[in-house]
Design a protein around this motif. Structure first.
Motif, PDB file in Angstrom:
ATOM      1  N   PHE A  86      86.462  38.089  32.178  1.00 46.76           N
ATOM      2  CA  PHE A  86      86.254  37.316  30.949  1.00 46.76           C
ATOM      3  C   PHE A  86      86.768  38.107  29.740  1.00 46.76           C
ATOM      4  O   PHE A  86      86.581  39.332  29.672  1.00 46.76           O
ATOM      5  CB  PHE A  86      84.769  37.041  30.729  1.00 46.76           C
ATOM      6  CG  PHE A  86      84.209  35.915  31.559  1.00 46.76           C
ATOM      7  CD1 PHE A  86      84.814  35.516  32.729  1.00 46.76           C
ATOM      8  CD2 PHE A  86      83.046  35.268  31.167  1.00 46.76           C
ATOM      9  CE1 PHE A  86      84.285  34.494  33.499  1.00 46.76           C
ATOM     10  CE2 PHE A  86      82.509  34.239  31.923  1.00 46.76           C
ATOM     11  CZ  PHE A  86      83.132  33.851  33.089  1.00 46.76           C
ATOM     12  N   GLU A  90      84.097  35.786  25.158  1.00 43.74           N
ATOM     13  CA  GLU A  90      83.247  35.047  26.089  1.00 43.74           C
ATOM     14  C   GLU A  90      81.991  35.856  26.450  1.00 43.74           C
ATOM     15  O   GLU A  90      80.926  35.310  26.715  1.00 43.74           O
ATOM     16  CB  GLU A  90      84.022  34.695  27.356  1.00 43.74           C
ATOM     17  CG  GLU A  90      85.064  33.608  27.170  1.00 43.74           C
ATOM     18  CD  GLU A  90      84.453  32.245  26.878  1.00 43.74           C
ATOM     19  OE1 GLU A  90      83.228  32.073  27.095  1.00 43.74           O
ATOM     20  OE2 GLU A  90      85.187  31.351  26.416  1.00 43.74           O
ATOM     21  N   ARG A  91      82.127  37.173  26.464  1.00 34.83           N
ATOM     22  CA  ARG A  91      80.962  38.023  26.744  1.00 34.83           C
ATOM     23  C   ARG A  91      80.015  38.014  25.539  1.00 34.83           C
ATOM     24  O   ARG A  91      78.798  38.032  25.704  1.00 34.83           O
ATOM     25  CB  ARG A  91      81.422  39.442  27.077  1.00 34.83           C
ATOM     26  CG  ARG A  91      82.376  39.450  28.271  1.00 34.83           C
ATOM     27  CD  ARG A  91      82.852  40.829  28.633  1.00 34.83           C
ATOM     28  NE  ARG A  91      84.041  40.731  29.502  1.00 34.83           N
ATOM     29  CZ  ARG A  91      84.369  41.620  30.424  1.00 34.83           C
ATOM     30  NH1 ARG A  91      83.618  42.680  30.623  1.00 34.83           N
ATOM     31  NH2 ARG A  91      85.451  41.459  31.157  1.00 34.83           N
ATOM     32  N   ARG A  93      79.595  35.479  23.549  1.00 36.62           N
ATOM     33  CA  ARG A  93      78.892  34.192  23.622  1.00 36.62           C
ATOM     34  C   ARG A  93      77.703  34.253  24.567  1.00 36.62           C
ATOM     35  O   ARG A  93      76.743  33.499  24.416  1.00 36.62           O
ATOM     36  CB  ARG A  93      79.857  33.095  24.102  1.00 36.62           C
ATOM     37  CG  ARG A  93      80.776  32.558  23.019  1.00 36.62           C
ATOM     38  CD  ARG A  93      81.600  31.411  23.542  1.00 36.62           C
ATOM     39  NE  ARG A  93      80.768  30.331  24.061  1.00 36.62           N
ATOM     40  CZ  ARG A  93      81.224  29.372  24.872  1.00 36.62           C
ATOM     41  NH1 ARG A  93      82.472  29.371  25.268  1.00 36.62           N
ATOM     42  NH2 ARG A  93      80.411  28.420  25.280  1.00 36.62           N
ATOM     43  N   ARG A  94      77.757  35.153  25.534  1.00 34.79           N
ATOM     44  CA  ARG A  94      76.677  35.275  26.509  1.00 34.79           C
ATOM     45  C   ARG A  94      75.645  36.332  26.119  1.00 34.79           C
ATOM     46  O   ARG A  94      74.804  36.701  26.922  1.00 34.79           O
ATOM     47  CB  ARG A  94      77.277  35.573  27.882  1.00 34.79           C
ATOM     48  CG  ARG A  94      77.910  34.322  28.490  1.00 34.79           C
ATOM     49  CD  ARG A  94      78.965  34.658  29.527  1.00 34.79           C
ATOM     50  NE  ARG A  94      79.477  33.430  30.144  1.00 34.79           N
ATOM     51  CZ  ARG A  94      80.408  32.642  29.583  1.00 34.79           C
ATOM     52  NH1 ARG A  94      80.907  32.951  28.397  1.00 34.79           N
ATOM     53  NH2 ARG A  94      80.822  31.552  30.210  1.00 34.79           N
TER      54      ARG A  94
END
Length: 266
Positions: A86, A90-91, A93-94
């Motif tokens: 990723f 994207e990391r 967002r998590r």
């Protein structure tokens, strides 16, 4: 039925997964292995220190976790999800955040504006051009974060006028924006005075219990005071793991780490 069970198991694993799982992470630069076969598990809410002298592989490990580097081999799971390939955003967002050794702040804006923009940047309305009102939820959150990192007295000051230690405190506030679940602190004590180090320890130990963090640090004293678990790295590999007391009293650690003067406040 079997497929339904498999899906349920997978969803259960995502929901109850560890905050971070590294399995066999190796990062090669040409023929050089910066880190080799690193396997590590961090539970939700856990506070872990990763220690080691310069060149031990600490920063490369962080860069693989954040997505700045993709590992040459191995897998990375974040809260049960495979994020090995990723991109960094994207990391984020998590729920992953990171501070850097190099300051990434807006010097011409106030402390309050820097923190507000960080909160805005990870919110749904981030592209709105409406000026914030003082009572707005994001502004209220920014004020909470400013207090959490002990910068209430300088909230209206320009960032460029802050001391080095205050700028590092501000970086922690920015990392706390947007409900992070795991924060990576990259040598936050570097260049701080003894008073500023004490303040840093108070800030890190005062973070909400659900927020886990990993701190890589050259200053062993700071790291051992804020961590529940310590991972020692040497030559790109994990050398030892244990509680702060176990690591501090380990003869091999003392020989390797304290013998080169790294325990000095520097």
């Amino acid at each position: 039925m079997r497929r339904a069970d498999a899906i349920a198991d997978r969803l259960g694993a995502v929901g109850s997964g560890n905050a971070l799982e590294l399995r066999g992470i190796t990062k090669m630069f040409g023929a050089l292995a910066a880190i080799s076969d690193v396997t590590l598990t961090v539970r939700p809410g856990e506070r872990r220190a990763v220690l080691g002298s310069n060149g031990a592989g600490k920063t490369t490990l962080f860069n693989c976790v954040t997505g700045d580097f993709l590992p040459t081999s191995g897998t990375i799971r974040l809260f049960g999800e495979d994020v090995t390939n990723f991109p960094a955003h994207e990391r984020i967002r998590r729920g992953l955040r990171r501070t850097y050794q190099i300051s990434l702040l807006f010097g011409g804006l106030s402390v309050r504006d820097n923190v507000y923009l960080a909160c805005r940047g990870v919110s749904r309305g981030r592209f709105s051009l409406i000026r914030p009102r003082r009572g707005e939820a994001l502004m209220a959150r920014a004020e909470e974060l400013i207090e959490a990192v002990h910068l209430g007295d300088v909230r209206d000051s320009l960032v460029a006028s802050l001391s080095y230690g205050q700028q590092r405190q501000l970086e922690i506030a920015l990392a706390l924006a947007g409900a992070p679940r795991l924060i990576l602190f990259d040598e936050p004590a570097a260049g701080l005075s003894p008073t500023e180090r004490a303040d840093l320890v108070a800030i890190l130990t005062g973070l909400p219990a659900h927020i886990g963090f990993i701190i890589i640090e050259h200053d062993m004293d700071v790291a051992l005071r804020v961590a529940q678990t310590v991972t020692m790295m040497h030559n790109g590999r994990i050398f030892k793991e244990g509680s702060p007391e176990e690591i501090e009293n380990d003869p091999e650690v003392q020989e390797l780490y304290l013998g080169d003067g790294s325990h000095a406040h520097g």
